[in-house]
Design an enzyme around this catalytic site. Structure first.
Site, PDB file in Angstrom:
ATOM      1  N   ASN A  12      18.610  44.593 -29.489  1.00  0.00           N
ATOM      2  CA  ASN A  12      18.902  43.194 -29.188  1.00  0.00           C
ATOM      3  C   ASN A  12      18.361  42.919 -27.789  1.00  0.00           C
ATOM      4  O   ASN A  12      18.936  43.368 -26.811  1.00  0.00           O
ATOM      5  CB  ASN A  12      20.422  42.965 -29.246  1.00  0.00           C
ATOM      6  CG  ASN A  12      20.818  41.561 -28.841  1.00  0.00           C
ATOM      7  OD1 ASN A  12      19.956  40.689 -28.644  1.00  0.00           O
ATOM      8  ND2 ASN A  12      22.123  41.323 -28.722  1.00  0.00           N
ATOM      9  N   TRP A  13      17.244  42.194 -27.748  1.00  0.00           N
ATOM     10  CA  TRP A  13      16.614  41.942 -26.436  1.00  0.00           C
ATOM     11  C   TRP A  13      17.338  40.847 -25.653  1.00  0.00           C
ATOM     12  O   TRP A  13      17.033  40.601 -24.499  1.00  0.00           O
ATOM     13  CB  TRP A  13      15.127  41.583 -26.634  1.00  0.00           C
ATOM     14  CG  TRP A  13      14.257  42.787 -26.857  1.00  0.00           C
ATOM     15  CD1 TRP A  13      14.679  44.059 -27.154  1.00  0.00           C
ATOM     16  CD2 TRP A  13      12.818  42.848 -26.779  1.00  0.00           C
ATOM     17  NE1 TRP A  13      13.599  44.901 -27.270  1.00  0.00           N
ATOM     18  CE2 TRP A  13      12.448  44.177 -27.046  1.00  0.00           C
ATOM     19  CE3 TRP A  13      11.831  41.911 -26.529  1.00  0.00           C
ATOM     20  CZ2 TRP A  13      11.111  44.598 -27.055  1.00  0.00           C
ATOM     21  CZ3 TRP A  13      10.499  42.316 -26.543  1.00  0.00           C
ATOM     22  CH2 TRP A  13      10.148  43.648 -26.797  1.00  0.00           C
ATOM     23  N   LYS A  14      18.270  40.148 -26.311  1.00  0.00           N
ATOM     24  CA  LYS A  14      19.016  39.056 -25.657  1.00  0.00           C
ATOM     25  C   LYS A  14      18.017  38.076 -25.010  1.00  0.00           C
ATOM     26  O   LYS A  14      16.948  37.863 -25.570  1.00  0.00           O
ATOM     27  CB  LYS A  14      20.029  39.635 -24.668  1.00  0.00           C
ATOM     28  CG  LYS A  14      20.925  40.693 -25.334  1.00  0.00           C
ATOM     29  CD  LYS A  14      22.116  41.115 -24.528  1.00  0.00           C
ATOM     30  CE  LYS A  14      22.911  42.151 -25.289  1.00  0.00           C
ATOM     31  NZ  LYS A  14      24.138  42.562 -24.623  1.00  0.00           N
ATOM     32  N   HIS A  99      27.583  37.555 -32.121  1.00  0.00           N
ATOM     33  CA  HIS A  99      27.588  38.466 -30.961  1.00  0.00           C
ATOM     34  C   HIS A  99      28.666  37.992 -29.989  1.00  0.00           C
ATOM     35  O   HIS A  99      28.883  36.783 -29.834  1.00  0.00           O
ATOM     36  CB  HIS A  99      26.220  38.459 -30.283  1.00  0.00           C
ATOM     37  CG  HIS A  99      26.096  39.551 -29.273  1.00  0.00           C
ATOM     38  ND1 HIS A  99      26.655  39.462 -28.022  1.00  0.00           N
ATOM     39  CD2 HIS A  99      25.526  40.781 -29.346  1.00  0.00           C
ATOM     40  CE1 HIS A  99      26.425  40.588 -27.360  1.00  0.00           C
ATOM     41  NE2 HIS A  99      25.738  41.403 -28.144  1.00  0.00           N
ATOM     42  N   GLU A 101      28.716  37.699 -26.932  1.00  0.00           N
ATOM     43  CA  GLU A 101      28.250  36.766 -25.896  1.00  0.00           C
ATOM     44  C   GLU A 101      28.226  35.333 -26.425  1.00  0.00           C
ATOM     45  O   GLU A 101      28.394  34.388 -25.660  1.00  0.00           O
ATOM     46  CB  GLU A 101      26.874  37.218 -25.374  1.00  0.00           C
ATOM     47  CG  GLU A 101      27.011  38.458 -24.488  1.00  0.00           C
ATOM     48  CD  GLU A 101      25.798  39.372 -24.475  1.00  0.00           C
ATOM     49  OE1 GLU A 101      24.718  38.968 -24.939  1.00  0.00           O
ATOM     50  OE2 GLU A 101      25.957  40.522 -24.002  1.00  0.00           O
ATOM     51  N   GLU A 169      31.018  46.175 -31.804  1.00  0.00           N
ATOM     52  CA  GLU A 169      30.657  46.194 -30.388  1.00  0.00           C
ATOM     53  C   GLU A 169      31.891  45.844 -29.556  1.00  0.00           C
ATOM     54  O   GLU A 169      32.218  44.648 -29.417  1.00  0.00           O
ATOM     55  CB  GLU A 169      29.557  45.169 -30.096  1.00  0.00           C
ATOM     56  CG  GLU A 169      28.263  45.415 -30.829  1.00  0.00           C
ATOM     57  CD  GLU A 169      27.065  44.817 -30.096  1.00  0.00           C
ATOM     58  OE1 GLU A 169      26.110  45.556 -29.860  1.00  0.00           O
ATOM     59  OE2 GLU A 169      27.099  43.618 -29.743  1.00  0.00           O
ATOM     60  N   GLY A 175      26.994  46.380 -21.858  1.00  0.00           N
ATOM     61  CA  GLY A 175      26.334  46.251 -20.559  1.00  0.00           C
ATOM     62  C   GLY A 175      27.110  46.840 -19.389  1.00  0.00           C
ATOM     63  O   GLY A 175      26.785  46.578 -18.235  1.00  0.00           O
ATOM     64  N   SER A 214      26.541  49.854 -24.677  1.00  0.00           N
ATOM     65  CA  SER A 214      26.099  50.904 -23.749  1.00  0.00           C
ATOM     66  C   SER A 214      25.558  52.156 -24.444  1.00  0.00           C
ATOM     67  O   SER A 214      25.744  53.270 -23.960  1.00  0.00           O
ATOM     68  CB  SER A 214      27.236  51.283 -22.782  1.00  0.00           C
ATOM     69  OG  SER A 214      27.559  50.183 -21.954  1.00  0.00           O
ATOM     70  N   GLY A 236      20.423  46.779 -23.560  1.00  0.00           N
ATOM     71  CA  GLY A 236      19.550  47.131 -22.441  1.00  0.00           C
ATOM     72  C   GLY A 236      18.529  48.207 -22.751  1.00  0.00           C
ATOM     73  O   GLY A 236      17.343  48.085 -22.391  1.00  0.00           O
TER      74      GLY A 236
HETATM   75  O1  LIG Z   1      25.366  43.765 -26.793  1.00  0.00           O
HETATM   76  C1  LIG Z   1      24.763  44.771 -27.121  1.00  0.00           C
HETATM   77  C2  LIG Z   1      23.855  44.765 -28.272  1.00  0.00           C
HETATM   78  O2  LIG Z   1      24.024  43.631 -29.056  1.00  0.00           O
HETATM   79  C3  LIG Z   1      24.886  46.014 -26.360  1.00  0.00           C
HETATM   80  O3  LIG Z   1      24.310  45.838 -25.115  1.00  0.00           O
HETATM   81  P1  LIG Z   1      24.102  47.102 -24.153  1.00  0.00           P
HETATM   82  O4  LIG Z   1      23.468  48.186 -24.999  1.00  0.00           O
HETATM   83  O5  LIG Z   1      23.218  46.610 -23.065  1.00  0.00           O
HETATM   84  O6  LIG Z   1      25.475  47.503 -23.696  1.00  0.00           O
END
Ligand SMILES: O=C(CO)COP(=O)(O)O
Length: 254
Positions: A12-14, A99, A101, A169, A175, A214, A236
């Site tokens: 997931n590149w966000k 997600h 977020e 998640e 993160g 993470s 990430g």
């Molecule tokens: O939100 C995530 C994947 O959708 C996880 O993010 P990280 O791997 O950066 O913690």
């Protein structure tokens, strides 16, 4: 891992990635074009702006593309939104929905996520539906209750391994570099499997359950080795081909 389920590592590149990042995508595809690609499926969910260029870059091969959200309607007066058929046309096979977020920043509800999943299916996309508890919910020992309620309300009827993937998640692990213990991941995934099998029968038993939060090359062996963890949703560490491929490499030894 679950016997009989092919693992999947999703990135997931966000809100990261411009044209330059296609170099990383090409490197991921090249890394998976070897025998490694036979061990797992890989999906990279790039920003929607990169989808059509990314699909040209990949020219088929071992990596498929996904979006990171879609609207619940096919078209209309919804400024700034992207519909599932638009993602599909631009080259996506999958779409991340719910997600944390978006649940937090955009106040997305389970009911909205459910209608987005139906829209994704109608467009021929695989929905990657995310669930997970916050730090406070975990402290209050409400983890299973929270993810159970999210699963129940955000998955439509008709779920199958062909149209849906579930990603656990924990919000506090995203993160932050923090991860749940192996025992906690096992408990959460076993619980999800049980609930999914209860509701969807054999379809629930065969669903891919990803862990996200993470995930890095240094902890992927531990996390991906847990029972009922059929892959990872990587934030990430999916931005750098070397890290993403190192996580995929875990499946050589599992
Ligand atoms: O939100 C995530 C994947 O959708 C996880 O993010 P990280 O791997 O950066 O913690």
């Amino acid at each position: 891992m679950t016997p009989g389920i092919r693992p999947l590592v999703a990135g997931n590149w966000k809100m990261n990635g411009t044209g330059e990042s296609l170099t990383e995508l090409r490197a991921i595809a090249a890394g998976l074009s070897s025998d490694l690609g036979r061990k797992l499926d890989a999906v990279i969910c790039v920003p929607a702006t990169l989808l059509s260029r990314a699909i040209e870059t990949l020219e088929g091969g071992a990596v498929v593309l996904g979006g990171q959200d879609c609207h619940q309607k096919v078209s209309g007066a919804h400024t700034g939104e992207i519909s599932a058929p638009m993602l599909k046309e631009a080259g996506a096979n999958h779409v991340i929905l719910g997600h944390s977020e978006r649940r937090t920043d955009q106040f997305e509800t389970n009911e909205l996520i459910r209608s987005k999943a139906e829209a994704a299916w109608a467009a021929g996309l695989v929905a990657i539906v995310c669930v997970g508890e916050t730090a406070d919910e975990r402290k209050a020992e409400r983890t299973l209750e929270v993810i159970g309620a999210q699963l129940a309300a955000s998955l439509p009827e008709g779920v199958s391994a062909e149209n849906t993937i579930v990603a656990y998640e924990p919000v506090w692990a995203i993160g932050t570099g923090m991860t749940p213990t192996v025992q906690d991941v096992r408990a959460a995934h076993a619980f999800m499997r049980e609930k999914l099998a209860e509701r969807f029968g054999a379809n629930g038993t065969h669903l891919r359950l990803l862990y996200g939060g993470s995930v890095k090359p240094s902890n992927s062996a531990e996390l991906l080795g847990v029972a009922d963890v059929d892959g990872a949703l990587v934030g990430g560490a999916s931005l750098k081909a070397a890290d993403f491929l190192a996580i995929c490499e875990t499946y050589r030894n599992l």
